[in-house]
Write a protein that holds these residues in place. Structure first.
Motif, PDB file in Angstrom:
ATOM      1  N   SER A 132      44.622   2.654  11.089  1.00  0.00           N
ATOM      2  CA  SER A 132      45.262   2.403  12.317  1.00  0.00           C
ATOM      3  C   SER A 132      46.835   2.529  12.042  1.00  0.00           C
ATOM      4  O   SER A 132      47.552   3.125  12.816  1.00  0.00           O
ATOM      5  CB  SER A 132      45.657   0.698  12.905  1.00  0.00           C
ATOM      6  N   LYS A 133      46.977   2.160  10.843  1.00  0.00           N
ATOM      7  CA  LYS A 133      48.010   3.260  10.929  1.00  0.00           C
ATOM      8  C   LYS A 133      49.004   5.086  10.628  1.00  0.00           C
ATOM      9  O   LYS A 133      49.135   5.510  10.967  1.00  0.00           O
ATOM     10  CB  LYS A 133      48.372   2.684   9.025  1.00  0.00           C
ATOM     11  N   ILE A 134      48.020   5.549  10.147  1.00  0.00           N
ATOM     12  CA  ILE A 134      46.985   6.579  10.181  1.00  0.00           C
ATOM     13  C   ILE A 134      47.122   7.289  11.562  1.00  0.00           C
ATOM     14  O   ILE A 134      47.773   8.063  12.816  1.00  0.00           O
ATOM     15  CB  ILE A 134      45.673   7.197   9.822  1.00  0.00           C
ATOM     16  N   THR A 135      46.274   6.597  12.722  1.00  0.00           N
ATOM     17  CA  THR A 135      46.435   6.820  14.052  1.00  0.00           C
ATOM     18  C   THR A 135      47.641   6.495  14.659  1.00  0.00           C
ATOM     19  O   THR A 135      49.016   7.023  15.470  1.00  0.00           O
ATOM     20  CB  THR A 135      45.419   5.868  15.143  1.00  0.00           C
ATOM     21  N   TYR A 136      48.417   5.459  14.394  1.00  0.00           N
ATOM     22  CA  TYR A 136      49.631   4.714  14.704  1.00  0.00           C
ATOM     23  C   TYR A 136      51.172   6.680  14.765  1.00  0.00           C
ATOM     24  O   TYR A 136      51.359   6.195  15.307  1.00  0.00           O
ATOM     25  CB  TYR A 136      50.998   4.056  14.437  1.00  0.00           C
ATOM     26  N   TRP A 137      50.962   7.141  13.300  1.00  0.00           N
ATOM     27  CA  TRP A 137      51.558   8.139  12.906  1.00  0.00           C
ATOM     28  C   TRP A 137      51.541   9.304  13.840  1.00  0.00           C
ATOM     29  O   TRP A 137      51.957   9.845  14.420  1.00  0.00           O
ATOM     30  CB  TRP A 137      51.632   8.764  11.318  1.00  0.00           C
ATOM     31  N   VAL A 138      50.012   9.461  13.944  1.00  0.00           N
ATOM     32  CA  VAL A 138      49.881  10.387  14.577  1.00  0.00           C
ATOM     33  C   VAL A 138      50.025  10.804  16.206  1.00  0.00           C
ATOM     34  O   VAL A 138      50.802  11.433  16.528  1.00  0.00           O
ATOM     35  CB  VAL A 138      48.360  10.745  14.967  1.00  0.00           C
ATOM     36  N   GLU A 139      50.022   9.448  16.688  1.00  0.00           N
ATOM     37  CA  GLU A 139      50.353   8.914  18.467  1.00  0.00           C
ATOM     38  C   GLU A 139      51.592   8.966  18.808  1.00  0.00           C
ATOM     39  O   GLU A 139      52.051   9.558  19.445  1.00  0.00           O
ATOM     40  CB  GLU A 139      49.014   7.923  18.780  1.00  0.00           C
ATOM     41  N   LEU A 140      52.576   9.240  17.316  1.00  0.00           N
ATOM     42  CA  LEU A 140      54.236   8.707  17.729  1.00  0.00           C
ATOM     43  C   LEU A 140      54.545  10.765  17.552  1.00  0.00           C
ATOM     44  O   LEU A 140      55.640  11.253  17.951  1.00  0.00           O
ATOM     45  CB  LEU A 140      54.746   8.024  16.368  1.00  0.00           C
TER      46      LEU A 140
ATOM     47  N   LEU B  53      53.158  14.332   8.542  1.00  0.00           N
ATOM     48  CA  LEU B  53      53.158  14.516   6.710  1.00  0.00           C
ATOM     49  C   LEU B  53      52.909  13.084   6.218  1.00  0.00           C
ATOM     50  O   LEU B  53      51.775  12.450   5.415  1.00  0.00           O
ATOM     51  CB  LEU B  53      54.219  15.216   5.938  1.00  0.00           C
ATOM     52  N   LYS B  54      53.884  11.877   7.110  1.00  0.00           N
ATOM     53  CA  LYS B  54      53.529  10.252   6.651  1.00  0.00           C
ATOM     54  C   LYS B  54      52.085  10.475   6.718  1.00  0.00           C
ATOM     55  O   LYS B  54      51.722   8.984   6.655  1.00  0.00           O
ATOM     56  CB  LYS B  54      54.437   9.374   7.986  1.00  0.00           C
ATOM     57  N   ALA B  55      51.247  10.103   8.312  1.00  0.00           N
ATOM     58  CA  ALA B  55      50.013  10.048   8.241  1.00  0.00           C
ATOM     59  C   ALA B  55      49.331  11.111   7.540  1.00  0.00           C
ATOM     60  O   ALA B  55      48.012  10.273   7.183  1.00  0.00           O
ATOM     61  CB  ALA B  55      49.723  10.859  10.173  1.00  0.00           C
ATOM     62  N   TRP B  56      49.237  11.744   7.107  1.00  0.00           N
ATOM     63  CA  TRP B  56      48.275  13.026   5.997  1.00  0.00           C
ATOM     64  C   TRP B  56      48.735  11.784   4.491  1.00  0.00           C
ATOM     65  O   TRP B  56      48.144  11.172   4.088  1.00  0.00           O
ATOM     66  CB  TRP B  56      48.905  14.274   5.536  1.00  0.00           C
ATOM     67  N   TRP B  57      49.794  11.495   4.200  1.00  0.00           N
ATOM     68  CA  TRP B  57      50.495  11.010   3.380  1.00  0.00           C
ATOM     69  C   TRP B  57      49.823   8.735   3.200  1.00  0.00           C
ATOM     70  O   TRP B  57      49.033   8.420   2.153  1.00  0.00           O
ATOM     71  CB  TRP B  57      51.523   9.963   3.690  1.00  0.00           C
ATOM     72  N   THR B  58      49.679   8.583   4.344  1.00  0.00           N
ATOM     73  CA  THR B  58      48.742   6.937   4.500  1.00  0.00           C
ATOM     74  C   THR B  58      46.852   7.312   4.180  1.00  0.00           C
ATOM     75  O   THR B  58      46.058   6.691   4.315  1.00  0.00           O
ATOM     76  CB  THR B  58      48.680   6.713   6.275  1.00  0.00           C
ATOM     77  N   SER B  59      46.424   8.504   4.911  1.00  0.00           N
ATOM     78  CA  SER B  59      45.503   8.969   4.355  1.00  0.00           C
ATOM     79  C   SER B  59      45.001   9.566   2.952  1.00  0.00           C
ATOM     80  O   SER B  59      43.949   9.130   2.366  1.00  0.00           O
ATOM     81  CB  SER B  59      45.211   9.622   5.199  1.00  0.00           C
ATOM     82  N   ALA B  60      46.041   9.832   2.345  1.00  0.00           N
ATOM     83  CA  ALA B  60      45.529  10.563   1.504  1.00  0.00           C
ATOM     84  C   ALA B  60      45.725   9.652  -0.007  1.00  0.00           C
ATOM     85  O   ALA B  60      45.873   9.693  -0.831  1.00  0.00           O
ATOM     86  CB  ALA B  60      46.291  11.994   1.119  1.00  0.00           C
TER      87      ALA B  60
END
Length: 158
Positions: A30-38, A70-77
């Motif tokens: 959900s955090k990754i989705t949050y960053w991607v949607e923003l 990049l924050k979505a990537w960070w959250t994922s990785a």
């Protein structure tokens, strides 16, 4: 006389741990989705700013798109929340993505980096505005969209 049921071989601790891990994955997703949607919202905003001639805001919004991806990537990785920084180079480097970027992606990080701060302060506004033509802004949007899609393709859940 009835028999007692046999205890699960996995035990209560294992089931609880498994449930917690599943919950953790949902939170991370959900955090990754949050960053991607923003980032998608900001991409649409950058395009709208170009259409209305608000060129100073195009560069700023493109920076925001890349920062959020990049924050979505960070959250994922990574196993920690992204750092509180607006530096695209820092996020990409510490997140392990910088070395995977092609030269155009690295150059875009360099180009967008200053647009986050310099666009917001009066002393720099005129100098930055003079460098932002509609053609250059369209190029920034195109390059940002390409990088956004590339990072999106690297995310584990999307």
């Amino acid at each position: 006389m009835s028999r007692k049921p046999l205890p699960s071989r996995r035990g209560k601790g294992f089931v609880a741990c498994e449930a917690s891990f599943g919950s953790y994955n949902k939170i991370v997703d959900s955090k990754i989705t949050y960053w991607v949607e923003l980032a998608g919202y900001d991409m649409d905003t950058a395009k709208a700013m170009l259409q209305t001639g608000r060129l100073l805001n195009v560069g700023f919004m493109c920076h925001q798109v890349v920062e959020k991806m990049l924050k979505a990537w960070w959250t994922s990785a990574m196993d920690s929340p992204p750092p509180y920084t607006h530096s695209l180079i820092t996020l990409a480097t510490l997140g392990g993505l910088f070395d995977l970027l092609n030269p155009a992606g690295r150059a875009l990080l360099d180009t967008l980096g200053p647009l986050n701060v310099e666009c917001r302060y009066p002393a720099d506004r005129q100098r930055i505005l003079a460098s932002l033509t509609p053609e250059r802004c369209q190029m920034l949007i195109n390059q940002t969209e390409e990088l956004r899609q590339w990072i999106n393709s690297k995310l584990s859940i999307l």
